[in-house]
Design a protein around this motif. Structure first.
Motif, PDB file in Angstrom:
ATOM      1  N   THR A 141       0.832  -1.206   0.000  1.00 28.27           N
ATOM      2  CA  THR A 141       0.000   0.000   0.000  1.00 28.27           C
ATOM      3  C   THR A 141       0.862   1.250   0.000  1.00 28.27           C
ATOM      4  O   THR A 141       0.548   2.237  -0.683  1.00 28.27           O
ATOM      5  N   GLU A 142       1.979   1.221   0.732  1.00 24.63           N
ATOM      6  CA  GLU A 142       2.886   2.369   0.743  1.00 24.63           C
ATOM      7  C   GLU A 142       3.472   2.624  -0.647  1.00 24.63           C
ATOM      8  O   GLU A 142       3.617   3.769  -1.075  1.00 24.63           O
ATOM      9  N   LEU A 143       3.798   1.553  -1.354  1.00 27.58           N
ATOM     10  CA  LEU A 143       4.449   1.680  -2.660  1.00 27.58           C
ATOM     11  C   LEU A 143       3.472   2.015  -3.783  1.00 27.58           C
ATOM     12  O   LEU A 143       3.831   2.705  -4.738  1.00 27.58           O
ATOM     13  N   THR A 144       2.249   1.514  -3.681  1.00 32.19           N
ATOM     14  CA  THR A 144       1.302   1.651  -4.793  1.00 32.19           C
ATOM     15  C   THR A 144       0.111   2.554  -4.495  1.00 32.19           C
ATOM     16  O   THR A 144      -0.562   3.007  -5.418  1.00 32.19           O
ATOM     17  N   GLY A 145      -0.184   2.770  -3.211  1.00 38.13           N
ATOM     18  CA  GLY A 145      -1.377   3.535  -2.850  1.00 38.13           C
ATOM     19  C   GLY A 145      -2.658   2.756  -3.060  1.00 38.13           C
ATOM     20  O   GLY A 145      -3.756   3.320  -3.033  1.00 38.13           O
ATOM     21  N   ARG A 146      -2.553   1.449  -3.273  1.00 38.82           N
ATOM     22  CA  ARG A 146      -3.717   0.621  -3.597  1.00 38.82           C
ATOM     23  C   ARG A 146      -4.042  -0.338  -2.451  1.00 38.82           C
ATOM     24  O   ARG A 146      -3.164  -0.816  -1.748  1.00 38.82           O
ATOM     25  N   ALA A 147      -5.328  -0.608  -2.316  1.00 40.86           N
ATOM     26  CA  ALA A 147      -5.777  -1.597  -1.339  1.00 40.86           C
ATOM     27  C   ALA A 147      -6.879  -2.472  -1.932  1.00 40.86           C
ATOM     28  O   ALA A 147      -7.577  -3.185  -1.209  1.00 40.86           O
ATOM     29  N   ASP A 148      -7.031  -2.444  -3.269  1.00 44.30           N
ATOM     30  CA  ASP A 148      -8.116  -3.177  -3.938  1.00 44.30           C
ATOM     31  C   ASP A 148      -7.599  -4.524  -4.461  1.00 44.30           C
ATOM     32  O   ASP A 148      -7.648  -4.803  -5.641  1.00 44.30           O
ATOM     33  N   TYR A 149      -7.090  -5.330  -3.552  1.00 43.89           N
ATOM     34  CA  TYR A 149      -6.588  -6.649  -3.922  1.00 43.89           C
ATOM     35  C   TYR A 149      -7.418  -7.725  -3.223  1.00 43.89           C
ATOM     36  O   TYR A 149      -8.242  -7.427  -2.342  1.00 43.89           O
ATOM     37  N   SER A 150      -7.194  -8.956  -3.626  1.00 41.56           N
ATOM     38  CA  SER A 150      -7.930 -10.077  -3.036  1.00 41.56           C
ATOM     39  C   SER A 150      -7.125 -10.665  -1.884  1.00 41.56           C
ATOM     40  O   SER A 150      -6.093 -11.305  -2.099  1.00 41.56           O
ATOM     41  N   ARG A 151      -7.581 -10.446  -0.669  1.00 44.74           N
ATOM     42  CA  ARG A 151      -6.864 -10.983   0.499  1.00 44.74           C
ATOM     43  C   ARG A 151      -6.937 -12.504   0.524  1.00 44.74           C
ATOM     44  O   ARG A 151      -6.004 -13.178   0.956  1.00 44.74           O
ATOM     45  N   GLU A 152      -8.040 -13.042   0.060  1.00 43.16           N
ATOM     46  CA  GLU A 152      -8.189 -14.492   0.006  1.00 43.16           C
ATOM     47  C   GLU A 152      -7.140 -15.118  -0.910  1.00 43.16           C
ATOM     48  O   GLU A 152      -6.513 -16.133  -0.571  1.00 43.16           O
ATOM     49  N   LEU A 191       8.644  -1.369 -10.611  1.00 45.60           N
ATOM     50  CA  LEU A 191       7.914  -2.558 -11.054  1.00 45.60           C
ATOM     51  C   LEU A 191       6.407  -2.299 -11.068  1.00 45.60           C
ATOM     52  O   LEU A 191       5.723  -2.561 -12.066  1.00 45.60           O
ATOM     53  N   TYR A 192       5.881  -1.765  -9.967  1.00 43.60           N
ATOM     54  CA  TYR A 192       4.437  -1.521  -9.874  1.00 43.60           C
ATOM     55  C   TYR A 192       4.004  -0.365 -10.769  1.00 43.60           C
ATOM     56  O   TYR A 192       2.910  -0.399 -11.339  1.00 43.60           O
ATOM     57  N   ARG A 193       4.854   0.644 -10.887  1.00 44.42           N
ATOM     58  CA  ARG A 193       4.497   1.797 -11.728  1.00 44.42           C
ATOM     59  C   ARG A 193       4.392   1.401 -13.198  1.00 44.42           C
ATOM     60  O   ARG A 193       3.490   1.844 -13.902  1.00 44.42           O
ATOM     61  N   LYS A 194       5.298   0.552 -13.647  1.00 46.58           N
ATOM     62  CA  LYS A 194       5.325   0.184 -15.064  1.00 46.58           C
ATOM     63  C   LYS A 194       4.305  -0.887 -15.419  1.00 46.58           C
ATOM     64  O   LYS A 194       3.658  -0.822 -16.461  1.00 46.58           O
ATOM     65  N   TYR A 195       4.161  -1.890 -14.553  1.00 45.73           N
ATOM     66  CA  TYR A 195       3.380  -3.065 -14.936  1.00 45.73           C
ATOM     67  C   TYR A 195       2.087  -3.252 -14.150  1.00 45.73           C
ATOM     68  O   TYR A 195       1.283  -4.125 -14.484  1.00 45.73           O
ATOM     69  N   PRO A 197      -1.744  -2.127 -12.534  1.00 53.62           N
ATOM     70  CA  PRO A 197      -2.936  -1.587 -13.188  1.00 53.62           C
ATOM     71  C   PRO A 197      -2.776  -0.107 -13.526  1.00 53.62           C
ATOM     72  O   PRO A 197      -2.385   0.691 -12.682  1.00 53.62           O
ATOM     73  N   GLY A 198      -3.037   0.218 -14.792  1.00 53.15           N
ATOM     74  CA  GLY A 198      -2.887   1.593 -15.236  1.00 53.15           C
ATOM     75  C   GLY A 198      -1.463   1.978 -15.581  1.00 53.15           C
ATOM     76  O   GLY A 198      -1.211   3.105 -15.995  1.00 53.15           O
ATOM     77  N   GLY A 199      -0.522   1.032 -15.426  1.00 53.61           N
ATOM     78  CA  GLY A 199       0.874   1.323 -15.715  1.00 53.61           C
ATOM     79  C   GLY A 199       1.126   1.465 -17.201  1.00 53.61           C
ATOM     80  O   GLY A 199       0.345   1.011 -18.036  1.00 53.61           O
ATOM     81  N   GLU A 200       2.257   2.091 -17.529  1.00 56.61           N
ATOM     82  CA  GLU A 200       2.561   2.382 -18.931  1.00 56.61           C
ATOM     83  C   GLU A 200       2.770   1.121 -19.763  1.00 56.61           C
ATOM     84  O   GLU A 200       2.597   1.142 -20.986  1.00 56.61           O
ATOM     85  N   LEU A 201       3.134  -0.003 -19.127  1.00 59.37           N
ATOM     86  CA  LEU A 201       3.370  -1.247 -19.851  1.00 59.37           C
ATOM     87  C   LEU A 201       2.433  -2.362 -19.397  1.00 59.37           C
ATOM     88  O   LEU A 201       2.733  -3.543 -19.586  1.00 59.37           O
ATOM     89  N   ALA A 202       1.325  -1.989 -18.806  1.00 64.06           N
ATOM     90  CA  ALA A 202       0.345  -2.986 -18.360  1.00 64.06           C
ATOM     91  C   ALA A 202      -0.506  -3.409 -19.555  1.00 64.06           C
ATOM     92  O   ALA A 202      -1.507  -2.786 -19.870  1.00 64.06           O
ATOM     93  N   VAL A 203      -0.091  -4.462 -20.258  1.00 68.88           N
ATOM     94  CA  VAL A 203      -0.779  -4.964 -21.448  1.00 68.88           C
ATOM     95  C   VAL A 203      -1.457  -6.284 -21.121  1.00 68.88           C
ATOM     96  O   VAL A 203      -0.800  -7.228 -20.678  1.00 68.88           O
TER      97      VAL A 203
END
Length: 265
Positions: A141-152, A191-195, A197-203
């Protein structure tokens, strides 16, 4: 859409011939530079796979440009065909790397070479899985600002990955993960910035692991005990998922990996 002209098809053949000659030339240069043949094969395969995945972006653009005067059903069929072609390109890229590897390195044992000094575990405790996940979640969360993942999904994956940590290291592994993330913070951020969700190389779906906090644990194990991780993963989780994520961590970032100081046991 017009059919390819004979001249165009001939040009494609020329590209293939030139590429084969170039590969042979580059291989010769690498051998003269002292690069092992198996390493050369893998590096060239990665370049080829990268080119295929780069072409995937151009193919996906076709989905937005169906043939003129197409009916709605025809347009939908066009988009479906484009997606299928793009997915096949991803598989071709994966196969390119996979085929280069049997000659590149022999099958790895399920445990590291120093296994005689370490004690494997059959199963990580639920308490350990929860503790490590809590650390990974906070760092993610510190690195990506995201918390919308599957904990399960995280709990399921970590129950496998943590069996690649020796019994002697289990108690201090959460702190070890903290140290790893601090040492490699810039590389993880890239790694997270590029690949991610929403990253420049997220294909398409490069790897579902990039969306999850346990990816930090996997990065640490890829650096510390890759053979052990592979042995734990095989037969338990989807092989292609780890394969693609490994390529991103090892070769997809410009930030160099730092060497962590070894700690006495």
């Amino acid at each position: 859409m017009s059919e390819p002209t004979p001249q165009r098809l001939a040009a494609i053949t020329v590209y293939g011939d030139r590429a084969a000659a170039a590969l042979q030339q580059v291989t010769s240069y690498l051998e003269r530079a002292g690069v092992a043949p198996e390493e050369s094969q893998e590096l060239l395969a990665l370049i080829q796979a990268g080119a295929v995945e780069g072409a995937q972006g151009g193919v996906l653009e076709l989905a937005e440009r169906p043939p003129q005067d197409s009916t709605a059903p025809a347009g939908q069929g066009w988009a479906t065909a484009v997606q299928a072609a793009a997915a096949e390109l991803a598989h071709i890229a994966d196969r390119t790397i996979t085929r280069a590897r049997p000659a590149a390195r022999p099958a790895a044992p399920a445990v590291p070479p120093a296994a005689s000094l370490l004690t494997p575990i059959d199963e990580a405790s639920q308490e350990q899985v929860e503790q490590v996940l809590a650390v990974a979640e906070r760092i993610f969360t510190e690195l990506t600002g995201r918390a919308d993942y599957s904990r399960e999904a995280s709990l399921e994956t970590l129950s496998v990955v943590l069996t690649a940590v020796a019994a002697e290291d289990q108690a201090g592994y959460a702190a070890q993960l903290e140290d790893f993330a601090a040492c490699h913070r810039d590389r993880l951020t890239e790694l997270y910035r590029k690949y991610g969700p929403g990253g420049e190389l997220a294909v398409l779906e490069r790897s579902g692991l990039i969306d999850q906090p346990e990816s930090i644990v996997i990065c640490e194990r890829l650096d510390a005990a890759p053979m052990w991780l592979q042995g734990a993963w095989d037969g338990e989780m989807e092989e292609l998922m780890l394969e693609r994520f490994t390529e991103l961590w090892r070769f997809g970032c410009d930030t160099p990996r730092r060497t962590q100081p070894s700690k006495p046991r």
